[in-house]
Design an enzyme around this catalytic site. Sequence first.
Site, short mmCIF file in Angstrom:
data_model
loop_
_atom_site.label_atom_id
_atom_site.label_comp_id
_atom_site.label_asym_id
_atom_site.label_seq_id
_atom_site.Cartn_x
_atom_site.Cartn_y
_atom_site.Cartn_z
N HIS A 48 0.83 -1.21 0.00
CA HIS A 48 0.00 0.00 0.00
C HIS A 48 0.86 1.26 0.00
CE1 HIS A 48 -2.21 3.18 2.33
NE2 HIS A 48 -3.04 2.96 1.34
N GLU A 51 2.12 1.85 -3.43
CA GLU A 51 1.08 2.44 -4.28
C GLU A 51 1.06 3.96 -4.16
OE1 GLU A 51 -3.21 3.79 -3.67
OE2 GLU A 51 -3.05 1.69 -3.04
N HIS A 52 1.19 4.46 -2.94
CA HIS A 52 1.25 5.92 -2.72
C HIS A 52 2.47 6.51 -3.42
CE1 HIS A 52 -1.66 7.20 0.56
NE2 HIS A 52 -1.93 5.91 0.39
N GLU A 126 -3.25 8.23 7.45
CA GLU A 126 -4.32 7.37 6.94
C GLU A 126 -4.60 6.22 7.91
OE1 GLU A 126 -5.49 4.79 2.91
OE2 GLU A 126 -3.53 5.75 3.07
#
Length: 423
Positions: A48, A51-52, A126
């Site tokens: 994840h 991905e950022h 997040e």
Amino acid sequence: MSAPQVTELGSGVRVVTEEVPSVRSVALGLWVRTGSRDETPAQAGVSHFLEHLLFKGTARYSAIEISERFDGLGASINAATGKETTHLHARFLDEHTEDVFDLLSEMLLAPTYPDIDSERQVVLEEIAMYEDEPQDRVHDVLAEAVFGAHPLGRRVLGEGEVIASIPVPDIEAYRGARYTGADIVVGAAGHLDHAAIVALAEELVSPPDGGGAAPETALDSAARFCFHTKDTEQYHICFGAPGLRRDDDRRYGLAVLDAIFGGSTSSRLFREVREKRGLAYSVGSYNEQFTDAGLVATYVGTREDNVEEACSIIGAELARLRSEPVSEDELQRAKESVKGRLVLSSESTAARMTRISRSTLFGLPIDSLDEMLAKVDAIEVGDLTELASELYGTEHLSAACVGRDEDVFRKALAPVSEALVAA
């Protein structure tokens, strides 16, 4: 409208497209068969986080230039990470296909990782935001209960300590090992030409060969109890069990059974828990499929005074699902609900791109809309009875909750499963 076409390149990259001549747009996705289940505990969250970082810059473009370029092309761009996939996707005018493809491929295969520390903080925020949303957090608590120590039991966001400290060489080593030819699918749907997309893929998508194998952990189907203590107004409760694999054709029957049980506004749970008794605003059921496992789940969010009654109703409805055949009226209504969702999604180029890309990524046949509708129509009452008995038995059910007092939840478990009370 032509059937989807698939071409495998010499690099191992597969290209799948579906032409939709009636639109002027294209939905394009670059899919990688890697996600949180491919991480070791020391890498928890790297998929994840990566991905950022794909949006933070390449050799040609900074992060702001990437955003400006997509805006200048009129493109809607996003990305997502799951337990088994990571992908970049965009929707745009057909005339910009080459330019968007060029930028997406550079982001996926040649990130430069500038400003990594600022993005660490973004992801940590997040995670913190997610921790403050118990109605979301409980689903990962359930995954931990159902899958235990298996990587499918870990959350996609990962762990803050990993995100705060993992160095760039480790991130790039993970990307280099996992973003390889055989693990990448280029998917597109809309106003396009398959040969042209294949030519662009041959020119722009040149991933490394080979790579390391993902860690393997044996699945453990034991039922478990997991409670996450948090000072909340509601108790956020899930019950779940192992479900069907991604390649199991009975998933169509499970979709129908789920619509009857809790997956629609006319479902049994919605009627009994919300409409008749007003015990919850949010109640329902869902299911997920993975390569070698699956999940069936039920959720309700309710105040402390209602926990016992809500669990009692869920237990009774689970027992009825196992012991009583569904009515013909329920069956037909659920079939139409599932068919309606399939047809409506077929009118979205993004949904079409996602469906054909996932199927190709995992080596599954790409059923036509008519074939899928026929499979739904073929479902009979007996099929649902068998599924309910196999998947929703008390011996399989795990329990998860986010709330203030564990004892309150434990005392409400008996109607669902006596075994969970002492788990």
